[in-house]
Design a protein around this motif. Structure first.
Motif, mmCIF file in Angstrom:
data_model
loop_
_atom_site.group_PDB
_atom_site.id
_atom_site.type_symbol
_atom_site.label_atom_id
_atom_site.label_comp_id
_atom_site.label_asym_id
_atom_site.label_seq_id
_atom_site.Cartn_x
_atom_site.Cartn_y
_atom_site.Cartn_z
ATOM 1 N N ASP A 348 0.933 -1.186 0.022
ATOM 2 C CA ASP A 348 -0.054 -0.117 0.041
ATOM 3 C C ASP A 348 0.907 1.088 -0.129
ATOM 4 O OD1 ASP A 348 -2.869 1.215 0.327
ATOM 5 O OD2 ASP A 348 -1.578 2.021 1.985
ATOM 6 N N GLY A 349 0.572 2.338 -0.816
ATOM 7 C CA GLY A 349 1.124 3.389 -0.819
ATOM 8 C C GLY A 349 1.535 4.242 0.407
ATOM 9 N N ASP A 350 0.643 4.157 1.343
ATOM 10 C CA ASP A 350 0.810 4.888 2.632
ATOM 11 C C ASP A 350 1.660 4.234 3.565
ATOM 12 O OD1 ASP A 350 -0.854 7.039 1.752
ATOM 13 O OD2 ASP A 350 -2.723 6.089 2.457
ATOM 14 N N ASP A 351 1.952 2.734 3.374
ATOM 15 C CA ASP A 351 2.557 1.889 4.466
ATOM 16 C C ASP A 351 4.003 1.595 3.710
ATOM 17 O OD1 ASP A 351 0.564 2.039 6.079
ATOM 18 O OD2 ASP A 351 -0.314 0.093 5.104
ATOM 19 N N LEU A 352 4.358 2.260 2.807
ATOM 20 C CA LEU A 352 5.770 1.984 2.201
ATOM 21 C C LEU A 352 6.686 2.408 3.073
ATOM 22 C CD1 LEU A 352 5.376 2.624 -1.756
ATOM 23 C CD2 LEU A 352 5.343 0.634 -0.514
ATOM 24 N N VAL A 353 8.040 1.563 3.248
ATOM 25 C CA VAL A 353 8.975 2.099 3.707
ATOM 26 C C VAL A 353 9.825 3.048 3.254
ATOM 27 C CG1 VAL A 353 9.103 0.030 5.454
ATOM 28 C CG2 VAL A 353 10.246 -0.041 3.582
ATOM 29 N N PHE A 354 10.974 3.860 3.764
ATOM 30 C CA PHE A 354 11.800 4.734 3.087
ATOM 31 C C PHE A 354 12.398 4.095 1.945
ATOM 32 C CE2 PHE A 354 13.624 8.681 2.551
ATOM 33 C CZ PHE A 354 12.982 9.824 3.280
ATOM 34 N N PRO A 355 13.354 3.379 2.072
ATOM 35 C CA PRO A 355 14.029 2.930 0.926
ATOM 36 C C PRO A 355 13.133 2.637 -0.244
ATOM 37 C CG PRO A 355 14.844 1.864 2.728
ATOM 38 C CD PRO A 355 13.556 2.398 2.966
ATOM 39 N N ILE A 356 12.092 2.058 -0.146
ATOM 40 C CA ILE A 356 10.963 1.789 -1.473
ATOM 41 C C ILE A 356 10.464 3.143 -1.748
ATOM 42 C CG2 ILE A 356 8.823 0.771 -2.234
ATOM 43 C CD1 ILE A 356 9.219 -1.504 -0.529
ATOM 44 N N ARG A 357 10.084 3.889 -0.944
ATOM 45 C CA ARG A 357 9.677 5.448 -1.362
ATOM 46 C C ARG A 357 10.865 6.301 -2.110
ATOM 47 N NH1 ARG A 357 5.588 6.995 -3.122
ATOM 48 N NH2 ARG A 357 4.387 5.940 -1.245
ATOM 49 N N LEU A 358 12.089 6.113 -1.609
ATOM 50 C CA LEU A 358 13.191 6.737 -2.390
ATOM 51 C C LEU A 358 13.255 6.305 -3.683
ATOM 52 C CD1 LEU A 358 15.053 8.998 -1.771
ATOM 53 C CD2 LEU A 358 16.792 7.105 -0.949
ATOM 54 N N GLU A 359 13.097 4.930 -3.907
ATOM 55 C CA GLU A 359 13.293 4.416 -5.095
ATOM 56 C C GLU A 359 12.109 4.778 -6.138
ATOM 57 O OE1 GLU A 359 12.285 1.545 -8.447
ATOM 58 O OE2 GLU A 359 11.249 1.679 -6.517
ATOM 59 N N LYS A 360 11.020 4.664 -5.631
ATOM 60 C CA LYS A 360 9.758 5.398 -6.474
ATOM 61 C C LYS A 360 9.892 6.972 -6.791
ATOM 62 C CE LYS A 360 6.338 2.028 -5.129
ATOM 63 N NZ LYS A 360 6.282 1.394 -6.492
ATOM 64 N N GLN A 361 10.663 7.649 -6.046
ATOM 65 C CA GLN A 361 10.740 9.010 -6.213
ATOM 66 C C GLN A 361 11.748 9.446 -7.542
ATOM 67 O OE1 GLN A 361 12.043 10.947 -2.526
ATOM 68 N NE2 GLN A 361 10.137 11.217 -1.936
#
Length: 406
Positions: A348-361
């Motif tokens: 879920d987009g709101d529960d992604l941890v920081f490394p995954i969020r950073l990769e998606k950015q």
């Protein structure tokens, strides 16, 4: 002498390799979008020629002479990164009479330097290196504003606009920070708690097969993480299906279509990180605990203390350096982990941890390097704080656990 010099050179090279990327991240995150796109981070500390666009003042009343400052016009839209420095030139773009074709005009692009007049809306526009300009017309007029491209030998300027945008104007990064804390804190506390009990048992308790069991636990450290993904995923999927069936049997979830339990969640990450971290934790803590003075534990037994009392009141206080050493290892590994969170963690987009969020950015911010680097720096701050706050225990606990044995 040569060997000592070589060691110093190698050490300096390692420091350089580690420090330069960090300096680049921090520097770029503190620069403006224009500066980060048009020049390297190494130019941020000296005056650098950069291009900017400004508009001539929009005046409702007619005039023949208008004075102003180019920097004031630029900084109307650059409040976070005020521009200052020395004006080099302005790019003139306009149509002028074509000498080769009488009665026709041609498009001219030309750099106009300091002190040279240029035609802007039929008036003579002259500027100085400090940004002051004079716009003169033969007759009183109220010309429309015109956009001009100016090249400035710009002074270094830094700001926190990227951090403000990442943290307060976009909720993805704050959510990712919260998710990372939700995963990392339990995934650090749980394995070190279990490992401390197991290490004490392997060090000071006698039971059948103790040494062979310890060898099996230590041998698990050589199992590649990737090799365990398939059985782990199958196990969590089976548990989720089993839990969904029980949920459907005990509740009326079918009416709300909420029977399905997720196979990927924070809990699955806690279990996975605990399983991967336990072998190393048990090995380090057992080697440390077995080296504690035997007489101290025997005295406690004579005084009537049981194993739990000895563990809580003696072993844990004396093992703080080793516990802190592994806590640093585990915290850094879980916080920076990408592959386990990608396959085992919530999608879920709101529960992604920081490394995954950073990769998606990388796809979200694209070429906005200042925003990407700001996110990267934020992800580094927490591990750095953890390491600096516990570093006094790190070397002492790590060395003690590696040289003592029983």
């Amino acid at each position: 002498m040569i060997s000592k010099t070589l060691k110093h050179v190698v050490l300096a090279l390692i420091v350089f390799i580690w420090v330069v990327p960090f300096v680049a991240l921090v520097t770029t995150s503190l620069r403006s979008e224009v500066a980060s796109k048009t020049s390297g981070f190494w130019t941020a500390f000296t005056p650098t020629e950069l291009g900017h666009r400004f508009r001539t003042p929009a005046v409702d009343e007619e005039f023949t002479v208008l004075t102003g400052n180019i920097f004031d016009q630029i900084n109307i839209e650059e409040e976070a990164f005020p521009v200052s420095g020395e004006i080099q030139s302005i790019l003139f773009k306009g149509r002028v009479p074509d000498p080769e074709n009488e009665g026709k005009t041609k498009l001219l692009r030309q750099l106009i330097f300091v002190g040279e007049p240029m035609d802007v809306r039929g008036g003579e526009f002259v500027f100085e290196s400090n940004g002051d300009f004079t716009w003169t017309f033969d007759e009183a007029t109220a010309p429309r504003s015109k956009a001009l491209d100016v090249f400035i030998n710009q002074d270094p300027v830094f700001g926190t606009e990227a951090y403000v945008e990442v943290l307060f104007e976009n909720d993805h990064v704050p959510n990712a920070l919260i998710s990372s804390f939700i995963v990392t804190i339990p995934a650090t506390i749980i394995p070190i708690t279990i490992a401390a009990f197991a290490a004490y048992a392997f060090a000071w308790m006698s039971f059948p097969g103790r040494d062979w069991l310890f060898v099996i636990v230590v041998s698990l450290m050589v199992v590649p993480t990737q090799l365990a993904f398939l059985p782990i995923l199958q196990g969590f999927s089976s548990m989720a299906a089993w839990g969904s069936n029980i949920n459907a049997w005990l509740t009326d979830c079918e009416a709300t279509r909420s029977c399905q339990l997720p196979s990927k969640s924070f809990a699955s990450l806690w279990v996975t990180h605990t399983a991967f971290g336990l072998p190393l934790a048990i090995y380090l803590l057992r080697n440390y605990i077995v080296g504690l003075p035997k007489e101290l534990l025997e005295s406690a037994r004579i005084d009537g203390a049981n194993h739990l009392q000895i563990f809580v009141k003696l072993i844990v206080p004396l093992s703080v350096p080793a516990l802190a050493s592994f806590s640093i290892f585990q915290f850094l590994w879980v916080w920076n982990d990408l592959i386990v969170a990608l396959y085992i963690g919530p999608a879920d987009g709101d529960d992604l941890v920081f490394p995954i969020r950073l990769e998606k950015q990388l796809g979200t911010f694209k070429d906005q390097l200042h925003l990407l680097n700001a996110s990267a720096v934020i992800s580094m701050i927490v591990p750095v704080i953890v390491f600096l706050s516990m570093q006094r225990y790190f070397i002492r606990g790590l060395l003690a656990g590696s040289v003592k044995g029983g």
